[in-house]
Every structure is written in C-alpha cells, then in structure tokens.
Design an enzyme around this catalytic site. Sequence first.
Site, PDB file in Angstrom:
ATOM      1  CB  SER A   1      56.497 -14.038  28.643  1.00  0.00           C
ATOM      2  OG  SER A   1      56.822 -15.400  28.628  1.00  0.00           O
TER       3      SER A   1
ATOM      4  CB  THR B   1      51.351 -30.578  20.897  1.00  0.00           C
ATOM      5  OG1 THR B   1      52.169 -31.419  20.080  1.00  0.00           O
ATOM      6  CG2 THR B   1      50.996 -31.333  22.163  1.00  0.00           C
TER       7      THR B   1
ATOM      8  NE  ARG C   1      69.673 -31.980  27.330  1.00  0.00           N
ATOM      9  CZ  ARG C   1      68.502 -31.451  27.619  1.00  0.00           C
ATOM     10  NH1 ARG C   1      67.396 -31.987  27.143  1.00  0.00           N
ATOM     11  NH2 ARG C   1      68.412 -30.396  28.395  1.00  0.00           N
TER      12      ARG C   1
ATOM     13  CE  LYS D   1      54.762 -32.505  25.044  1.00  0.00           C
ATOM     14  NZ  LYS D   1      55.278 -31.972  23.768  1.00  0.00           N
TER      15      LYS D   1
ATOM     16  CB  THR E   1      65.018 -29.263  30.496  1.00  0.00           C
ATOM     17  OG1 THR E   1      65.592 -29.678  29.243  1.00  0.00           O
ATOM     18  CG2 THR E   1      63.520 -29.495  30.459  1.00  0.00           C
TER      19      THR E   1
ATOM     20  CG  HIS F   1      52.998 -30.595  28.772  1.00  0.00           C
ATOM     21  ND1 HIS F   1      53.646 -31.799  28.598  1.00  0.00           N
ATOM     22  CD2 HIS F   1      53.858 -29.635  28.330  1.00  0.00           C
ATOM     23  CE1 HIS F   1      54.846 -31.582  28.081  1.00  0.00           C
ATOM     24  NE2 HIS F   1      54.991 -30.285  27.913  1.00  0.00           N
TER      25      HIS F   1
ATOM     26  CB  SER G   1      55.694 -30.342  31.026  1.00  0.00           C
ATOM     27  OG  SER G   1      56.872 -29.688  30.573  1.00  0.00           O
TER      28      SER G   1
END
Length: 410
Positions: free
Chosen positions: A136, A244, A21, A247, A362, A216, A188
């Site tokens: 979950s 959050t 990255r 964003k 990711t 999101h 997302s």
Amino acid sequence: MDYQHYFSKRIGDLRSEGRYRIFADLERQCGRFPIALNRRDGETREVVVWCSNDYLGMGQHPDVLAGAHHALDTCGAGAGGTRNISGTNHYHVLLEQELADWNGKEAALLFTSGYTANMTTLSTLGATIPGCVIFSDELNHNSMIEGIRHSRAAKHIFRHNDPESLNEALSAYPRETPKLVVFESVYSMDGDIAPLAELCDVAEAHNAMTFLDEVHAVGMYGPQGSGVAERDGVRDRITIIQGTLAKAIGVVGGYIAASEACVDYVRSFGPGFIFSSSLPPAVASAALSSIRFLRTHPELRDRHQERAATLKRRLTGLGIPVLPSVSHIVPVMVGNAALCKQASDLLLDKHGIYVQPINYPTVPVGTERLRITPTPLHDDRMMDALVDAMVQVWEELDLHRETAKVRAAE
C-alpha cells in the site's frame, strides 16, 4: 468510568488544539452552483463554495436531475432491499453496464459509497485469498487503510509514488506469492498524480494484482473522463479500478470495475456488499445520466483544468503558498491548525467564501491547509473575489508568504 465526562474531555481537547470540526449549514441552490445559503447564528446569507467535491457541478445538471426525477416517478424512493433480496433495480443493472464499458472492463459492481467499495473489496480479497500480501502507498486514503487492516493480510507500506520502493518491497516475496498493490491516481490533499505506468511495470514484474482508487479523477481525466488510467492508457493493466459517484458524477455511491470473475468474486464473498441496502433507483438513474453526459463533453474537463491552473497561477503570483499540485486540486499551506481554522472563518465571515480547513488526521500535524477546488462554474468575478480575500486574510493573520513571488495584484 464517567462516560459523559470522558466524551466531553476528548472533545474539549480537540477544541483546544484547534482541530474541532464544525459543519457549515449549507443549502445548495439548484441552478446557481457554486452559490449556497449558509445558515449561522440565526442568520441566512449567500456564500460561494470553493471546496466542494462536486468538481464539475453535475449534482445540479439538468440531465442528472431529469434522470433522478424519471426513476423517482417510476420506481419510487427506495430500492426495497439488498441486492440479493429484491433490491436489484433495473437502473442498477444499467449503471453497472455503463461503468464497466466506461472503464474498459468486463463488469462493474455498485456500492453505497466509495468508502464501502474500498473497505469491502480490499478486506475481502486480503482475507480470502490464501497467503495474500498487500502493498500500500503510504498516503492511501483511510478507506483503503481500513480495508487492508480488516483483511488481516500481511502488508507492506511503500514510499509515496515510488516504484523503486514498491519493487524493493515486492522483491522480498517469491513470484508465486499472491500479491495486491494498492494506490490512488489523484491524491486529494496534495494534488499529485501517481506514475501509473511505472507502478504497473513493477507489479507485473512480480506477478502482482493492482488496485487503483480513481475517486478524485473520475469524470475529469481521459478523453471520455473515466480517470487517469484512461488518460495514461493503462486501464487494461489495472486489475481493479475503484471509483465514486459522489464527486464529479455529482450523486452518491461507489463502484469497482474489473474482470467478470473478479467482480463476481467480490459480489459473492464481500460482506459490505452482501449486507448493505441498495442505492435508491433515482440515485442510480441520476448517476447513469451524469456519466453519459460526461463521456461526450470533454469541454467541461478542459474548462475545469483551466480554472484550476488559473487560480494556482494567480495565488502563486501573489505569494500565497500553493503546493505544487499537478491536478485540479489547489492546496494552500497554512501549517497550523488554529490559524487554518481562523483563515477559514475569516473567509466565511468577512468575504462570504467557504473553504473548509483541512487538519489532522486528514493531513499530518504541521501541514494543515486550505484545500480549494475550482469548478467550471466558478467565473472570473468569483475568482477575483477569492484571490482578493485570500490576500487580505493572509495579511490579517500574518501568515507565511512566498515573498520572492509577491507582485502587484492582477
């Protein structure tokens, strides 16, 4: 052990796999979003950012800046400590009150990030409720996974957005067993949205609490913008709503909103809250101004959805493989880490467009993609340039096209 050699080898492996990255050196231009300055190889040039999580451009909104300036001028730069030790500023109190009201809950609690909010809340609940079992969704965010893992509670993973799979997992436990069902609203990377009402139906049938990550969706869904739970009319059925400020709100930080007793419990027993320094007052004031604006300006959300829908339609019409997103996220499949990075590099180097490649961990290996996030401030000229650039990059790299859908450029 040669530690430095080990570090270098592992980084070398990432480079060879095309997964290393590289941070783009960007300088946002106040008042010109989504334009930014990109500094690279000793040169500086303007680029158009198409992958920002500042979904509505609120990070540079005049009301938000004014809120930050006011608190900075009156309170100074930092909060001065943890919330327990002199670090509870009046702006924290006002923001928590606003967040609670916005989410239709009795109380709210601020954290330094959404990641910390998830980690702290889930690890605290799982570790301190005797016999608690956590269920979950298989595509939950890393912060939720880590919170569950650190709780050391028994856990079960249910199939993504699948109420039947959840019901099957819950059915293995007596009704009196403490249970917590954990899921997101907008995922997302794929842009899909959870069936919140159906998941609540199942959880309630088994006497389970629910934990919803709206990260999101905050600011972008529902009449006042608090999230998908508001849009779908299920906020009162969700035990804990997490979100959050980093964003669509345009600042930084995270929060939970729930009953007064639940929030006080996390406040009193959560190490990630107790031992973290408070958000700067300027950040809390800026977030407060942003939320107050968003609650009364649904036209910004309408424009946001139109921009995303328009880009999906245009790219799909030209054969660019857009995943079937039903949200504001526009994921474009590449399917190879090295090619994904090459596509990103070409967009930046040749076209002045920044879209970060999304690779493992990711997303799973073989599903690497470009994740595009249109905002209300991306105008038609910017969209024309992006669409043309995507077609050229796809042709240059000979990437997969949905040939049946290819037609003349609009």
